[in-house]
Design an enzyme around this catalytic site. Structure first.
Site, PDB file in Angstrom:
ATOM      1  N   SER A   1       0.972  -1.220  -0.089  1.00 23.34           N
ATOM      2  CA  SER A   1       0.110   0.048  -0.050  1.00 23.34           C
ATOM      3  C   SER A   1       1.016   1.388   0.040  1.00 23.34           C
ATOM      4  O   SER A   1       1.616   1.314  -0.907  1.00 23.34           O
ATOM      5  CB  SER A   1      -0.875  -0.035   1.192  1.00 23.34           C
TER       6      SER A   1
ATOM      7  N   LYS B   1      -5.443   3.506  -2.692  1.00 28.63           N
ATOM      8  CA  LYS B   1      -4.617   2.835  -1.686  1.00 28.63           C
ATOM      9  C   LYS B   1      -5.432   2.658  -0.233  1.00 28.63           C
ATOM     10  O   LYS B   1      -5.419   1.382   0.266  1.00 28.63           O
ATOM     11  CB  LYS B   1      -3.315   3.488  -1.162  1.00 28.63           C
TER      12      LYS B   1
ATOM     13  N   TYR C   1      -4.839   8.402  -6.194  1.00 23.78           N
ATOM     14  CA  TYR C   1      -3.521   7.385  -5.729  1.00 23.78           C
ATOM     15  C   TYR C   1      -4.166   6.971  -4.338  1.00 23.78           C
ATOM     16  O   TYR C   1      -3.935   5.807  -3.988  1.00 23.78           O
ATOM     17  CB  TYR C   1      -2.280   7.951  -5.920  1.00 23.78           C
TER      18      TYR C   1
END
Length: 274
Positions: free
Chosen positions: A137, A155, A151
Site C-alpha cells: 500500500s 490505496k 492514488y
C-alpha cells in the site's frame, strides 16, 4: 514453514520495490516467481539464479490472467509461501482534472489488480494451511492529499479490503499484512506515473506543491524496504499493518495525531447526532 523451501510470488517484479523484493528473496536462498507486464528487465537475474527465479508476463488488471498466473506459479514450484502484491502506478493531478479513462485505468491496477491477486492466491494458501500475503500500500493511504487524491483513494480502498481479507482467512493459517512504504528511489514518479492535463486555475497550488516536494533529501534505496520485508515474513505472528521507513513512520503518526485532534475539537457537535 521451512524457510529453506520458501516460494515467493511477486507482482510488479521488474523494477523498483518489486525487483528489490525479488533480489532479497533470492539472496535469502528462496525461490521466486516474478511477474510484470514486461519481464525483460529481469533477464539478468534469471540467468544468474539457475532455476530459482521463474518469470513470465502478467497484467494484473486481467482477472482471468491473474488466476491462471497464480496457478502456473503453484505448478512451477509446488506451493506458494509468500505472495507480494506490488504492482502499482501513480496518477498525478487534481481531482477535477482526472478523466474517466484515467480513473478507471488507475484503479484497475492499484485496487482491482490487488483484489484479483488476493482472490487467486487465497484458495491455494488455505488448502496449504499456511502462507503470507503482503499487499503493498502506501503511507498515503491514510487520507487524501492535493494532486495525488486518486492514488490515495485507491490505496485506502486496498487497505480496507485487505484488512477484511486478513480477518476472513486468519483462521485457516493464512497471514495477511498491509505494507505501507513511503517514497523510495524507484521509477514510480517517472515511468510509473500518468499525469492529468493541467488546468491553469490550479497553477498556484502546483507551484506550492513543487516547492514543498522539491529540493528534499534523496529518497532511500528500495533495498532498505526489501530488508524489512524479509524480516516481516520471518515473523511467526506478523502485524496486520507495517509502516516502512523512519520518515514514513513519522508522517503516518503525525497524520493520525492530527485526525484525532480534529475529531476532538468537534466532539460536541458529533455527539449531538444521538
Amino acid at each position: 514453514m521451512n524457510v529453506e523451501d520458501r516460494v515467493w510470488f511477486v507482482t510488479g517484479a521488474s523494477r523498483g520495490l518489486g525487483r528489490a523484493f525479488v533480489e532479497a528473496a533470492l539472496s535469502a536462498g528462496d525461490r521466486v516467481v516474478g511477474v510484470a507486464r514486461d519481464v525483460g528487465p529481469l533477464a539478468d537475474l534469471v540467468a544468474e539464479h539457475d532455476g530459482n527465479l521463474v518469470v513470465f508476463p502478467l497484467d494484473v488488471t486481467d482477472r482471468a490472467a491473474v488466476f491462471a498466473g497464480v496457478d502456473r506459479a503453484v505448478e512451477t514450484f509446488g506451493r506458494l509461501d509468500v505472495v507480494v502484491g506490488n504492482a502499482g502506478s501513480m496518477l498525478f493531478g487534481m481531482v477535477e482534472e482526472i478523466t474517466e479513462e484515467q480513473a478507471r485505468a488507475h484503479l484497475d491496477v492499484n485496487f482491482f489488480g490487488a483484489l484479483w491477486l488476493g482472490q487467486a492466491v487465497v484458495p491455494h494458501l488455505r488448502r496449504q494451511g499456511s502462507g503470507h500475503l503482503v499487499q503493498v500500500s502506501s503511507t498515503g493511504s491514510g487520507g487524501g492529499f492535493s494532486a495525488v487524491g486518486l492514488y490515495a483513494a485507491g490505496k485506502s480502498a486496498l487497505d480496507a479490503m485487505t484488512e477484511a481479507l486478513a480477518m476472513e482467512v486468519e483462521r485457516f493459517g493464512v497471514r495477511v499484512t498491509i505494507l505501507q512504504p513511503g517514497s523510495y528511489d524507484t521509477e514510480l514518479f517517472t515511468t510509473g506515473t500518468t499525469a492529468t492535463e493541467p488546468d491553469e486555475v490550479y497553477a498556484p497550488l502546483r507551484a506550492e506543491l513543487d516547492e514543498l516536494w522539491g529540493g528534499g533529501a534523496k529518497d532511500p534505496s528500495p533495498e532498505l524496504a526489501a530488508r524489512v520485508l524479509l524480516e516481516l515474513v520471518d515473523l511467526p505472528d506478523p502485524p496486520r499493518r507495517l509502516i516502512v521507513g523512519s520518515a514514513s513512520y513519522d508522517q503516518v503518526r503525525e497524520q493520525l495525531q492530527h485526525r484525532v485532534a480534529e475529531y476532538g475539537r468537534w466532539e460536541d457537535l458529533s455527539r449531538r447526532g444521538g
